[in-house]
Each structure stands twice: as C-alpha cells, then as structure tokens.
Write a protein that holds these residues in place. Structure first.
Motif, PDB file in Angstrom:
ATOM      1  N   ARG A 154       0.828  -1.209   0.000  1.00 39.88           N
ATOM      2  CA  ARG A 154       0.000   0.000   0.000  1.00 39.88           C
ATOM      3  C   ARG A 154       0.861   1.257   0.000  1.00 39.88           C
ATOM      4  O   ARG A 154       0.589   2.224  -0.719  1.00 39.88           O
ATOM      5  CB  ARG A 154      -0.936  -0.002   1.209  1.00 39.88           C
ATOM      6  N   ARG A 162       2.463   1.738  -3.482  1.00 36.80           N
ATOM      7  CA  ARG A 162       1.466   2.176  -4.464  1.00 36.80           C
ATOM      8  C   ARG A 162       1.134   3.652  -4.275  1.00 36.80           C
ATOM      9  O   ARG A 162       1.075   4.425  -5.229  1.00 36.80           O
ATOM     10  CB  ARG A 162       0.180   1.342  -4.342  1.00 36.80           C
ATOM     11  N   THR A 163       0.961   4.061  -3.038  1.00 37.31           N
ATOM     12  CA  THR A 163       0.618   5.453  -2.752  1.00 37.31           C
ATOM     13  C   THR A 163       1.780   6.386  -3.082  1.00 37.31           C
ATOM     14  O   THR A 163       1.575   7.447  -3.659  1.00 37.31           O
ATOM     15  CB  THR A 163       0.212   5.607  -1.282  1.00 37.31           C
ATOM     16  N   GLN A 175      -5.644   2.322  -7.163  1.00 36.28           N
ATOM     17  CA  GLN A 175      -5.893   0.896  -7.010  1.00 36.28           C
ATOM     18  C   GLN A 175      -6.372   0.264  -8.308  1.00 36.28           C
ATOM     19  O   GLN A 175      -5.907  -0.809  -8.681  1.00 36.28           O
ATOM     20  CB  GLN A 175      -6.933   0.642  -5.913  1.00 36.28           C
ATOM     21  N   LEU A 198      -3.451  -0.200 -10.812  1.00 33.40           N
ATOM     22  CA  LEU A 198      -2.544  -1.279 -10.429  1.00 33.40           C
ATOM     23  C   LEU A 198      -3.208  -2.638 -10.615  1.00 33.40           C
ATOM     24  O   LEU A 198      -2.578  -3.584 -11.085  1.00 33.40           O
ATOM     25  CB  LEU A 198      -2.080  -1.102  -8.979  1.00 33.40           C
ATOM     26  N   ALA A 199      -4.473  -2.725 -10.266  1.00 36.39           N
ATOM     27  CA  ALA A 199      -5.195  -3.985 -10.432  1.00 36.39           C
ATOM     28  C   ALA A 199      -5.237  -4.388 -11.902  1.00 36.39           C
ATOM     29  O   ALA A 199      -5.032  -5.565 -12.238  1.00 36.39           O
ATOM     30  CB  ALA A 199      -6.604  -3.863  -9.863  1.00 36.39           C
ATOM     31  N   ARG A 255     -10.013  -5.049  -8.570  1.00 36.71           N
ATOM     32  CA  ARG A 255      -9.716  -4.017  -7.575  1.00 36.71           C
ATOM     33  C   ARG A 255      -9.994  -4.530  -6.167  1.00 36.71           C
ATOM     34  O   ARG A 255      -9.279  -4.217  -5.226  1.00 36.71           O
ATOM     35  CB  ARG A 255     -10.534  -2.756  -7.860  1.00 36.71           C
ATOM     36  N   SER A 256     -11.040  -5.334  -6.020  1.00 33.80           N
ATOM     37  CA  SER A 256     -11.369  -5.857  -4.694  1.00 33.80           C
ATOM     38  C   SER A 256     -10.283  -6.812  -4.195  1.00 33.80           C
ATOM     39  O   SER A 256      -9.980  -6.826  -3.000  1.00 33.80           O
ATOM     40  CB  SER A 256     -12.734  -6.545  -4.695  1.00 33.80           C
ATOM     41  N   LEU A 290      -7.088  -6.559  -4.975  1.00 32.48           N
ATOM     42  CA  LEU A 290      -5.988  -5.680  -4.582  1.00 32.48           C
ATOM     43  C   LEU A 290      -6.261  -5.061  -3.219  1.00 32.48           C
ATOM     44  O   LEU A 290      -5.365  -4.974  -2.380  1.00 32.48           O
ATOM     45  CB  LEU A 290      -5.760  -4.588  -5.627  1.00 32.48           C
ATOM     46  N   ALA A 291      -7.488  -4.653  -2.971  1.00 34.47           N
ATOM     47  CA  ALA A 291      -7.836  -4.087  -1.661  1.00 34.47           C
ATOM     48  C   ALA A 291      -7.630  -5.130  -0.566  1.00 34.47           C
ATOM     49  O   ALA A 291      -7.138  -4.805   0.523  1.00 34.47           O
ATOM     50  CB  ALA A 291      -9.273  -3.594  -1.667  1.00 34.47           C
ATOM     51  N   GLU A 305      -3.941  -5.424   0.121  1.00 34.24           N
ATOM     52  CA  GLU A 305      -3.457  -4.288   0.909  1.00 34.24           C
ATOM     53  C   GLU A 305      -3.926  -4.349   2.358  1.00 34.24           C
ATOM     54  O   GLU A 305      -3.339  -3.717   3.226  1.00 34.24           O
ATOM     55  CB  GLU A 305      -3.888  -2.974   0.263  1.00 34.24           C
ATOM     56  N   VAL A 338       1.819  -8.180  -7.773  1.00 30.45           N
ATOM     57  CA  VAL A 338       1.655  -6.771  -7.377  1.00 30.45           C
ATOM     58  C   VAL A 338       2.970  -6.225  -6.840  1.00 30.45           C
ATOM     59  O   VAL A 338       3.388  -5.112  -7.192  1.00 30.45           O
ATOM     60  CB  VAL A 338       0.516  -6.625  -6.345  1.00 30.45           C
TER      61      VAL A 338
END
Length: 93
Positions: free
Chosen positions: A6, A9-10, A16, A19-20, A27-28, A30-31, A34, A48
C-alpha cells in the motif's frame, strides 16, 4: 507485506484500479491484498509486489521488523487517496 504494498502504491501515485488492471486482478482483490487478507493467492501478491518493484526476499528477521516500522511511519504521513477529487464539493445550501 500488505503495508509495504500500500505504501509503495501510494508513493508512486498509482490508483488501485490502475494497479489492479496492470496485475490482471480485480480491484477488490488488490484491496484485500493491501489489508493483508490471508486468503489471497500468493502469486497475485508477488505479481503486485513485482510491479511496484518491492524486493521480496533478502531481509533478515531484524531487518523485517525495522522495515515494518519504517513503512508504518510512512503510511502515517501519506495521503489517504492518490487522486484528487475531480469535482469540487458544493456544500453551500
């Protein structure tokens, strides 16, 4: 590992969803990566991390603790969102 992903990435200002898409995951997912969800496929986590150029191996146990502290400190300073709002909020009633 989740905080490191995280944070990277930030810092690189990657959303998100972007990157996904690059990793070929949702995206979910990836979440969940993180957040450190243990149910995520390790291959997705490695993919990732590789995209973000995060070293996966080579740290000793004491170095891992130091790295975890460094990442936690950085996350406290980074903005919570990468992208700015596109439309200004009109809260004038």
């Amino acid at each position: 590992m989740a905080d490191t992903i995280r944070s990277a990435r930030t810092e690189q200002r990657i959303a998100q969803i972007d990157l996904a898409e690059r990793a070929g995951i949702s995206r979910s997912l990836l979440a969940r990566i993180e957040r450190g969800d243990p149910g995520c496929a390790i291959g997705s986590v490695f993919e990732v991390a590789a995209i973000l150029r995060i070293p996966l191996f080579g740290l000793e146990e004491r170095d891992l603790a130091r790295e975890a502290d460094r990442v936690a400190d950085r996350l406290a300073l980074l903005p919570s969102a990468v992208r700015q709002r596109r439309t200004p909020v009109d809260d004038d009633f």
